[in-house]
Motif scaffolding. Structure first.
Motif, PDB file in Angstrom:
ATOM      1  N   ASN A 173      -7.039  -0.285  -2.175  1.00  0.00           N
ATOM      2  CA  ASN A 173      -7.681  -0.628  -0.913  1.00  0.00           C
ATOM      3  C   ASN A 173      -6.710  -0.540   0.231  1.00  0.00           C
ATOM      4  O   ASN A 173      -5.589  -1.048   0.161  1.00  0.00           O
ATOM      5  CB  ASN A 173      -8.270  -2.045  -0.977  1.00  0.00           C
ATOM      6  N   HIS A 174      -7.179   0.094   1.301  1.00  0.00           N
ATOM      7  CA  HIS A 174      -6.328   0.224   2.479  1.00  0.00           C
ATOM      8  C   HIS A 174      -6.191  -1.143   3.142  1.00  0.00           C
ATOM      9  O   HIS A 174      -7.155  -1.894   3.215  1.00  0.00           O
ATOM     10  CB  HIS A 174      -6.966   1.223   3.443  1.00  0.00           C
ATOM     11  N   MET A 213      -3.547   7.608   5.415  1.00  0.00           N
ATOM     12  CA  MET A 213      -2.214   7.531   6.020  1.00  0.00           C
ATOM     13  C   MET A 213      -1.492   8.846   5.752  1.00  0.00           C
ATOM     14  O   MET A 213      -1.252   9.199   4.619  1.00  0.00           O
ATOM     15  CB  MET A 213      -1.494   6.352   5.366  1.00  0.00           C
ATOM     16  N   ASP A 218      -6.405   7.808   8.339  1.00  0.00           N
ATOM     17  CA  ASP A 218      -6.746   6.406   8.031  1.00  0.00           C
ATOM     18  C   ASP A 218      -8.163   6.211   7.524  1.00  0.00           C
ATOM     19  O   ASP A 218      -8.369   5.587   6.489  1.00  0.00           O
ATOM     20  CB  ASP A 218      -6.514   5.544   9.279  1.00  0.00           C
ATOM     21  N   ALA A 240      -8.519   7.471   4.059  1.00  0.00           N
ATOM     22  CA  ALA A 240      -7.813   6.599   3.112  1.00  0.00           C
ATOM     23  C   ALA A 240      -8.629   5.348   2.838  1.00  0.00           C
ATOM     24  O   ALA A 240      -8.726   4.895   1.692  1.00  0.00           O
ATOM     25  CB  ALA A 240      -6.447   6.231   3.683  1.00  0.00           C
ATOM     26  N   GLN A 241      -9.254   4.814   3.895  1.00  0.00           N
ATOM     27  CA  GLN A 241     -10.088   3.621   3.714  1.00  0.00           C
ATOM     28  C   GLN A 241     -11.268   3.911   2.795  1.00  0.00           C
ATOM     29  O   GLN A 241     -11.573   3.139   1.889  1.00  0.00           O
ATOM     30  CB  GLN A 241     -10.603   3.142   5.074  1.00  0.00           C
ATOM     31  N   TYR A 295       0.825  -1.211   0.000  1.00  0.00           N
ATOM     32  CA  TYR A 295       0.000   0.000   0.000  1.00  0.00           C
ATOM     33  C   TYR A 295       0.853   1.252   0.000  1.00  0.00           C
ATOM     34  O   TYR A 295       0.600   2.200  -0.747  1.00  0.00           O
ATOM     35  CB  TYR A 295      -0.936  -0.032   1.224  1.00  0.00           C
ATOM     36  N   LYS A 296       1.882   1.247   0.821  1.00  0.00           N
ATOM     37  CA  LYS A 296       2.745   2.435   0.900  1.00  0.00           C
ATOM     38  C   LYS A 296       3.421   2.701  -0.432  1.00  0.00           C
ATOM     39  O   LYS A 296       3.510   3.847  -0.881  1.00  0.00           O
ATOM     40  CB  LYS A 296       3.815   2.240   1.989  1.00  0.00           C
ATOM     41  N   ARG A 324      -6.157  -1.843   6.105  1.00  0.00           N
ATOM     42  CA  ARG A 324      -7.021  -1.929   7.278  1.00  0.00           C
ATOM     43  C   ARG A 324      -8.388  -2.501   6.915  1.00  0.00           C
ATOM     44  O   ARG A 324      -9.026  -3.189   7.720  1.00  0.00           O
ATOM     45  CB  ARG A 324      -7.182  -0.543   7.895  1.00  0.00           C
ATOM     46  N   GLY A 365     -10.177   4.175  -0.701  1.00  0.00           N
ATOM     47  CA  GLY A 365      -9.878   2.845  -1.241  1.00  0.00           C
ATOM     48  C   GLY A 365     -11.139   2.110  -1.640  1.00  0.00           C
ATOM     49  O   GLY A 365     -11.215   1.512  -2.718  1.00  0.00           O
TER      50      GLY A 365
END
Lengths: 237, 131
Positions: B95-96, B1, B81, B84-85, A86-87, B98, B88
């Motif tokens: 897709n994150h 993130m 977060d 970002a989710q 992901y990063k 998490r 995604g």
């Protein structure tokens, strides 16, 4: 007595036990620092910032041991893999967005109009510059003409002067030369005669002068012996 | 993130959720703010919204202004977060992790007791009422 105290404490538990401390932070105020004033009034919900540093641990929490969440190794590895991927994707996406924004900035409408205006301005300025240059060129031409004339005149004058000087110089040289030629130089033919003459007429350089202008020649001349009438007077040659 | 790339200097701005709404009824604005400001503090730009409570059709509605989000990401803004989710899930970003982690955890754990019944509507009934 103890029961009363605990009851009171329990009653107050709903509110805050630490009435001396301001733990809740609202936007604009600094907690536990000197400044606790918010310049902008906000009626928002109070947010828990943190427990005051000097305050003791709560009785319900003293002997608490928090269960450490132990994940299996493969799950940890999977999580790490997911996050690394992901990063990586996020980095590249951000880079891509950045480049796109640069491109858009260059090609967008605003940029185009800006370029157009700049070009126009440039043309105008170039034109102005040209005109200015022409003006100054004219002035320069005139000045140069005047200067040229002046220099010409100066040069002529100096030439004439030099010519005159040269002539004068020539005349002087001639005069000097003639004068030199007049002086009796001893040539090869005259040498014997000159020697004979020199021997025959010795020159006595011994003489004395008087303040009145009388000259007394000879080394051994006595002034008393010469009468006043026969005294030689030194004349300017 | 909120990750800062080595090529980017931190510009101090974040895209995150701002809680509005009332007690027991959250409604989030997706917002660009300075990192230092509080959640309810000054906002630079609103870039979407997120309703955490499912509606009558069992949907959680999310609004996102992708153009502006792209602009701010290009400028170097960070992401929280949850945002970002959401991005995604919407397909704008990958897709994150998490999301996936939460999914397999939910599948694993037993369902918990609920006071309110699950609403039945367009969306298929959830097999894990933990959500």
């Amino acid at each position: 007595m103890a029961d009363d105290v605990t009851k009171k404490q329990k009653k107050l538990a709903g509110n805050t036990l630490f009435t001396h401390f301001i733990m809740f932070g609202s936007s604009g105020s600094r907690v536990l620092n000197v400044i606790n004033i918010s310049y902008l009034q906000s009626r928002s919900k109070r947010v828990w910032v943190r427990k005051p540093l000097g305050s003791p641990m709560a009785k319900s929490k003293i002997f608490r041991i928090t269960p450490k969440p132990a994940l299996p190794e493969d799950e940890k590895a999977e999580i790490k893999r997911l996050f690394d991927n992901y990063k990586n994707s996020m980095k590249s996406i951000r880079q891509y967005f950045f480049e796109q924004s640069l491109k858009q900035a260059e090609s967008g409408e605003v940029a185009q109009t800006k370029h157009r205006l700049e070009d126009q301005e440039h043309e105008q300025l170039v034109e102005e510059n040209r005109l200015e240059n022409e003006k100054t060129a004219m002035l320069r031409e005139e000045k140069l003409k005047i200067q040229a004339e002046k220099t010409q005149q100066n040069v002529l004058a100096s030439l004439i002067k030099k010519e005159g000087e040269a002539k004068l110089h020539e005349i002087q040289i001639e005069a000097f030369l003639t004068k030199q030629m007049c002086t009796p130089f001893i040539q090869a033919e005259n040498i014997e005669k000159a020697i004979e003459d020199a021997l025959a007429n010795p020159v006595n350089f011994n003489f004395a002068l008087d303040l009145d202008g009388y000259i007394y020649r000879g080394k051994d001349t006595s002034i008393d012996t010469i009468p006043e009438e026969k005294r030689e007077r030194l004349s300017r040659n | 993130m909120a990750s800062a790339l080595p090529t980017f200097t931190k510009i101090g701005k974040v895209i995150r959720l701002n809680r509005h709404g009332c007690t027991n009824r959250p409604f989030y604005h997706i917002v660009v703010q300075k990192t230092k400001d509080n959640q309810d503090g000054p906002v630079i730009e609103q870039v979407g919204s997120f309703d955490a409570m499912p509606n009558s059709k069992n949907e959680k509605l999310v609004a996102l202004n992708f153009e502006r989000i792209q602009y701010w990401l290009a400028q170097g803004a960070g992401l929280s977060d949850p945002v970002a989710q959401l991005l995604g899930l919407s397909g704008f970003l990958p897709n994150h992790p998490r999301t996936l982690i939460q999914a397999w955890k939910n599948r694993r754990e037993p369902p918990r007791e609920r006071k309110i019944e699950a609403i039945k509507g367009i969306a298929p009934p959830l097999d894990n009422p933990k959500l």
